[in-house]
Write a protein that holds these residues in place. Structure first.
Motif, mmCIF file in Angstrom:
data_model
loop_
_atom_site.group_PDB
_atom_site.id
_atom_site.type_symbol
_atom_site.label_atom_id
_atom_site.label_comp_id
_atom_site.label_asym_id
_atom_site.label_seq_id
_atom_site.Cartn_x
_atom_site.Cartn_y
_atom_site.Cartn_z
ATOM 1 N N GLU A 30 0.845 -1.187 0.000
ATOM 2 C CA GLU A 30 0.000 0.000 0.000
ATOM 3 C C GLU A 30 0.885 1.243 0.000
ATOM 4 O OE1 GLU A 30 -2.977 0.171 2.980
ATOM 5 O OE2 GLU A 30 -3.417 -1.976 2.810
ATOM 6 N N GLU A 31 0.494 2.204 -0.807
ATOM 7 C CA GLU A 31 1.241 3.443 -0.858
ATOM 8 C C GLU A 31 0.940 4.274 0.383
ATOM 9 O OE1 GLU A 31 0.772 5.683 -4.417
ATOM 10 O OE2 GLU A 31 0.731 3.891 -5.662
ATOM 11 N N GLN A 32 1.964 4.916 0.907
ATOM 12 C CA GLN A 32 1.780 5.803 2.041
ATOM 13 C C GLN A 32 1.301 7.145 1.515
ATOM 14 O OE1 GLN A 32 2.092 5.082 5.249
ATOM 15 N NE2 GLN A 32 2.632 2.979 4.776
ATOM 16 N N SER A 36 -1.569 15.737 3.105
ATOM 17 C CA SER A 36 -2.563 16.467 2.304
ATOM 18 C C SER A 36 -3.448 15.499 1.524
ATOM 19 C CB SER A 36 -1.868 17.441 1.350
ATOM 20 O OG SER A 36 -1.038 16.736 0.451
ATOM 21 N N GLN A 37 -2.912 14.360 1.071
ATOM 22 C CA GLN A 37 -3.731 13.366 0.383
ATOM 23 C C GLN A 37 -4.719 12.719 1.347
ATOM 24 O OE1 GLN A 37 -0.604 10.911 -1.173
ATOM 25 N NE2 GLN A 37 -0.782 11.780 -3.234
ATOM 26 N N THR A 38 -4.279 12.465 2.563
ATOM 27 C CA THR A 38 -5.165 11.894 3.568
ATOM 28 C C THR A 38 -6.285 12.866 3.904
ATOM 29 O OG1 THR A 38 -3.308 10.684 4.515
ATOM 30 C CG2 THR A 38 -5.259 10.887 5.885
ATOM 31 N N LEU A 39 -5.953 14.138 4.038
ATOM 32 C CA LEU A 39 -6.943 15.158 4.361
ATOM 33 C C LEU A 39 -7.955 15.317 3.229
ATOM 34 C CD1 LEU A 39 -7.675 17.258 6.513
ATOM 35 C CD2 LEU A 39 -6.273 18.890 5.270
ATOM 36 N N SER A 40 -7.488 15.270 1.988
ATOM 37 C CA SER A 40 -8.406 15.465 0.868
ATOM 38 C C SER A 40 -9.244 14.221 0.582
ATOM 39 C CB SER A 40 -7.628 15.868 -0.394
ATOM 40 O OG SER A 40 -6.787 14.807 -0.800
#
Length: 49
Positions: A30-32, A36-40
């Motif tokens: 799985e990519e970490q 900002s990607q987690t928030l979006s």
């Protein structure tokens, strides 16, 4: 009877050894996500309003 027990033991050990395979090739990594990607990617309560 002794031969039968010996053959059964050899068969069991051989079957056990051959049934173990290396399944590590099929694992997906799985990519970490960056913060900002987690928030979006998080659906917010106010999005539907």
């Amino acid at each position: 009877m002794k031969k039968l027990f010996y053959l059964l033991t050899v068969f069991t050990l051989t079957a056990t050894a051959l049934s173990c395979s290396n399944d590590d090739d099929h694992l997906t990594v799985e990519e970490q996500l960056t913060p900002s990607q987690t928030l979006s990617s998080t659906p917010w309560q106010t999005t539907g309003a």
